[in-house]
Design a protein around this motif. Structure first.
Motif, PDB file in Angstrom:
ATOM      1  N   ILE A  67       0.816  -1.219   0.000  1.00 31.01           N
ATOM      2  CA  ILE A  67       0.000   0.000   0.000  1.00 31.01           C
ATOM      3  C   ILE A  67       0.848   1.267   0.000  1.00 31.01           C
ATOM      4  O   ILE A  67       0.365   2.354  -0.333  1.00 31.01           O
ATOM      5  N   MET A  68       2.111   1.152   0.377  1.00 31.98           N
ATOM      6  CA  MET A  68       2.963   2.334   0.476  1.00 31.98           C
ATOM      7  C   MET A  68       3.271   2.941  -0.887  1.00 31.98           C
ATOM      8  O   MET A  68       3.660   4.093  -0.970  1.00 31.98           O
ATOM      9  N   TRP A  69       3.115   2.145  -1.951  1.00 30.41           N
ATOM     10  CA  TRP A  69       3.228   2.708  -3.288  1.00 30.41           C
ATOM     11  C   TRP A  69       1.923   3.414  -3.675  1.00 30.41           C
ATOM     12  O   TRP A  69       1.946   4.489  -4.245  1.00 30.41           O
ATOM     13  N   LEU A  70       0.804   2.835  -3.317  1.00 29.19           N
ATOM     14  CA  LEU A  70      -0.488   3.427  -3.667  1.00 29.19           C
ATOM     15  C   LEU A  70      -0.752   4.717  -2.901  1.00 29.19           C
ATOM     16  O   LEU A  70      -1.442   5.617  -3.400  1.00 29.19           O
ATOM     17  N   GLN A  71      -0.211   4.817  -1.688  1.00 35.18           N
ATOM     18  CA  GLN A  71      -0.494   5.970  -0.836  1.00 35.18           C
ATOM     19  C   GLN A  71       0.523   7.100  -0.973  1.00 35.18           C
ATOM     20  O   GLN A  71       0.450   8.080  -0.236  1.00 35.18           O
ATOM     21  N   ASP A  72       1.434   6.974  -1.896  1.00 38.29           N
ATOM     22  CA  ASP A  72       2.444   8.014  -2.100  1.00 38.29           C
ATOM     23  C   ASP A  72       1.925   9.006  -3.140  1.00 38.29           C
ATOM     24  O   ASP A  72       1.834   8.686  -4.334  1.00 38.29           O
ATOM     25  N   ILE A  73       1.561  10.196  -2.695  1.00 37.76           N
ATOM     26  CA  ILE A  73       1.021  11.200  -3.609  1.00 37.76           C
ATOM     27  C   ILE A  73       1.965  12.400  -3.670  1.00 37.76           C
ATOM     28  O   ILE A  73       2.758  12.628  -2.750  1.00 37.76           O
ATOM     29  N   PRO A  74       1.916  13.188  -4.745  1.00 37.14           N
ATOM     30  CA  PRO A  74       2.907  14.259  -4.933  1.00 37.14           C
ATOM     31  C   PRO A  74       2.878  15.351  -3.868  1.00 37.14           C
ATOM     32  O   PRO A  74       3.925  15.892  -3.510  1.00 37.14           O
ATOM     33  N   ASP A  75       1.694  15.715  -3.376  1.00 31.98           N
ATOM     34  CA  ASP A  75       1.610  16.847  -2.441  1.00 31.98           C
ATOM     35  C   ASP A  75       0.511  16.565  -1.428  1.00 31.98           C
ATOM     36  O   ASP A  75      -0.629  16.999  -1.578  1.00 31.98           O
ATOM     37  N   GLN A  76       0.856  15.827  -0.390  1.00 36.45           N
ATOM     38  CA  GLN A  76      -0.156  15.365   0.560  1.00 36.45           C
ATOM     39  C   GLN A  76      -0.855  16.514   1.275  1.00 36.45           C
ATOM     40  O   GLN A  76      -2.064  16.489   1.481  1.00 36.45           O
ATOM     41  N   SER A  77      -0.117  17.547   1.655  1.00 35.99           N
ATOM     42  CA  SER A  77      -0.725  18.641   2.402  1.00 35.99           C
ATOM     43  C   SER A  77      -1.672  19.475   1.550  1.00 35.99           C
ATOM     44  O   SER A  77      -2.483  20.232   2.080  1.00 35.99           O
ATOM     45  N   ALA A  78      -1.596  19.320   0.208  1.00 35.80           N
ATOM     46  CA  ALA A  78      -2.510  20.060  -0.664  1.00 35.80           C
ATOM     47  C   ALA A  78      -3.954  19.657  -0.427  1.00 35.80           C
ATOM     48  O   ALA A  78      -4.871  20.420  -0.734  1.00 35.80           O
ATOM     49  N   ILE A  79      -4.166  18.466   0.129  1.00 36.74           N
ATOM     50  CA  ILE A  79      -5.525  17.996   0.410  1.00 36.74           C
ATOM     51  C   ILE A  79      -6.248  18.967   1.340  1.00 36.74           C
ATOM     52  O   ILE A  79      -7.446  19.211   1.196  1.00 36.74           O
ATOM     53  N   VAL A  80      -5.504  19.557   2.281  1.00 40.79           N
ATOM     54  CA  VAL A  80      -6.151  20.371   3.320  1.00 40.79           C
ATOM     55  C   VAL A  80      -5.606  21.790   3.408  1.00 40.79           C
ATOM     56  O   VAL A  80      -6.069  22.571   4.241  1.00 40.79           O
ATOM     57  N   ARG A  81      -4.663  22.158   2.559  1.00 35.91           N
ATOM     58  CA  ARG A  81      -3.919  23.407   2.771  1.00 35.91           C
ATOM     59  C   ARG A  81      -4.818  24.641   2.853  1.00 35.91           C
ATOM     60  O   ARG A  81      -4.590  25.531   3.659  1.00 35.91           O
TER      61      ARG A  81
END
Length: 626
Positions: free
Chosen positions: A124-138
């Protein structure tokens, strides 16, 4: 052995964060390891204390309830991108309510061949790696940051909390890769205690002398002044200043879309609450010549009602008067000020007295004059009439003896709230903070505020936002926060009441919320205003606002697909099941026997179970269906 996670947890504890509301994941091994180290090497407990939350929306709602009660931030720990997204609408609520919360999420490891401790070892660590995680809530956060090193972990946490607790207060979001949180650190880093005196919150700001004089002069000379507020009562110390100003000049206070107790209900110049739908704006708005808008989310809706173009409008807000986090927000004003309400009200009062003293020297005093007395008498009479109308509504039960064209309603919302208010006040006759009410009545928001008649600042709260599902988790967090306040000041909450409606019970993920209540012994009373679905402004009321006589105006909620029919869930038994039989529940209002006597006895029994037996209780009040 100490790690960056050890420093992270210690820094939170040093900052005064007592509780972390948590949903663990594969990104948290180092945190779990250090918590167990604390238990084994210490007294068996951890700092901060961990509250396991089987749902992230409930976790953040609980943290919000905790912070709303204590005035201090809590921590929330979630799992990578998916846990961040699962906080859902609670992110909106903590932003709009300006509630300080520190959110931490781990992130997928950046290495995959064991180059570092904590490298990727699950698919799952490949599936959960996204380019900008904090952009979800910034766009909802006051601050976002990545923790890049164990050596700078404390500094990142300190900076984030400094921002979260400064006006406009609100949530912050930190994230880190698994390898960083596994980084081993020398004991010397742990021995260096965090010095939070060097990271203070921004001091409250005051009005300029020119602004306070200008506002004071306008209010003193006004023929028909008006004060509008929404959340001034989030600072309980501001309420006395607001009441003092209102009393001094006989100014009505209209509370628009309240989120806190801004003025005691019994204050004779309290003009009531409005959620600004057509025809519900305060009658004082159209005739006001001077309007003070102070700590207010929305003073009026221009398309529904507005003040005279000649009215002088002054806007005061403690941290964000231009609402820079809102796409469109504008109200024509003579003066816009960023100032703390407690300080500003004191300055305005001082200016008014000084100006009046100068007028007295030439024979023109206004304070204590006949015109102010007459205005005060009129406002007091209007307040008495409002109180009488509430009494009448509470004591008038539906007539079920005659023919009915549709489903029979045996109780009304005013009936329920009148009984609830009297029962809670019988339990706490001093009207003190022994009882806390959380209002998520949605379409019945105004009725809850009006009929519960709150007196004490901090005794009634809402989410401060528009995402449903806050109250159940917030009740758990508020109960925990009340225990913290009680330990510090010798007085907490004996009774927490969550009033929910229009689907907010189900949005609150009751399966998780009541499990948490049982696990952490945080009993509360839930009163469900069950109208069979969503009668919130969106969707049905919003449709009627645009199409008042259209095709859908006569359609039932179920036909419009906004109802829970034909059989509404048995909300009380959901709570019983989620708590493995610990919670108690009963449905009322379903038969001719479900009138006043059953309602009174059921509410009384529910309060007894919460207060005496320390168990959750749910009263499902079946009302007229939408």
């Amino acid at each position: 052995m100490y790690t960056a996670s050890s420093i992270f947890l210690k820094t939170l504890a040093d900052a005064g964060i007592t509780h972390a509301f948590v949903n663990w994941g594969s990104d948290h091994p180092a945190l779990l390891e250090d918590l167990e180290r604390q238990r084994i090497q210490g007294d068996g407990s951890t700092k901060p204390e961990i509250v396991t939350c089987p749902n992230e929306m409930v976790a953040l709602s609980a943290a919000q309830g905790y912070a709303q009660v204590t005035g201090k931030p809590a921590a929330v720990i979630v799992h990578v991108d998916v846990g961040t997204q699962a906080m859902a609408g609670a992110i909106h609520n903590v932003d709009r309510s300006r509630t300080p919360v520190l959110i931490y999420a781990g992130a997928s490891p950046f290495s995959n061949e064991k180059e570092h401790k904590g490298s990727r070892n699950e698919w799952i660590m490949w599936l959960q790696d996204i380019p900008d995680q904090s952009a979800i809530v910034r766009q909802y956060m006051r601050f976002t940051a990545q923790i890049n090193s164990g050596a700078t972990t404390a500094q990142v946490v300190q900076r984030s909390l400094q921002i979260a607790t400064s006006e406009p207060r609100g949530p912050v979001y930190l994230w880190a890769r698994r390898e960083v949180m596994e980084e081993e650190m020398p004991e010397s880093h742990m021995e260096l205690s965090s010095n939070f005196q060097k990271w203070p919150s921004i001091e409250p700001t005051a009005l300029s002398p020119t602004a306070s004089t200008r506002i004071g002069s306008a209010l003193l000379a006004a023929r028909a002044p008006l004060i509008i507020t929404s959340f001034l009562g989030r600072n309980p110390h501001s309420v006395s200043g607001l009441v003092a100003l209102s009393t001094l000049l006989a100014i009505p206070i209209s509370v628009a879309c309240p989120t806190a107790v801004n003025v005691p209900f019994s204050h004779p110049y309290n003009a009531g609450v409005s959620f600004l739908t057509p025809g519900t704006h305060t009658e004082h708005l159209a005739t006001a010549d001077v309007i003070l808008v102070i700590d207010c989310d929305l003073p009026w809706i221009p398309g529904n009602n507005r003040p005279s173009d000649s009215a002088r409008v002054f806007v005061l807000d403690s941290g964000n008067p231009l609402r820079t986090n809102v796409g469109l927000w504008h109200f024509a004003a003579e003066l816009v000020c960023c100032a703390d309400s407690e300080l500003a009200l004191g300055q305005i009062l001082e200016s008014i007295r000084k100006i009046d003293e100068q007028g007295s020297a030439v024979g023109e005093p206004i304070l204590g004059g006949q015109s102010l007395k007459a205005r005060g008498q009129l406002l007091a009479a209007q307040h008495q009439a409002m109180t009488q109308s509430l009494d009448d509504a509470e004591n008038t039960y539906p007539d079920v003896t005659g023919p009915s064209a549709g489903p029979i309603a045996y109780i009304t919302v005013p009936n329920v709230l009148g009984v609830l208010r009297r029962a809670t006040r019988a339990h706490t006759p001093s009207h003190g903070l022994e009882t806390l009410v959380l209002n998520e009545g949605i379409s019945n928001h105004p009725k809850v505020w009006s009929h519960m008649r709150p007196e004490v600042p901090g005794s009634l709260l809402t989410s401060g936002g528009s995402s449903l599902g806050w109250a159940l988790g917030a009740a758990v967090g508020a109960h925990i926060g009340g225990e913290v306040v009680g330990a510090e000041h010798g007085k907490g909450y004996e009774l927490v009441v969550a009033i929910v409606g229009d689907g907010s019970f189900l949005f609150g993920v009751p399966s998780s919320a009541y499990w948490m209540a049982r696990r952490y012994n945080t009993p509360f009373l839930t009163v469900v205003l069950n109208n069979g679905g969503w009668k919130i402004q969106s969707p049905k009321l919003s449709m009627l606002g645009v199409h008042p006589s259209g095709f859908g105006s006569q359609a039932s909620g179920n036909k419009l697909s906004v109802g829970f029919g034909p059989d509404s869930p048995d909300f009380s038994q959901i709570a019983v099941a989620a708590s493995a039989g610990w919670a108690w529940g009963k449905r009322v209002g379903v038969s001719a026997d479900s009138g006043k006597e059953e309602l009174e006895s059921t509410i009384a029994e529910a309060i007894r179970i919460v207060v005496s037996e320390k168990r959750c209780a749910v009263v499902d009040c079946v009302l007229e269906s939408i």
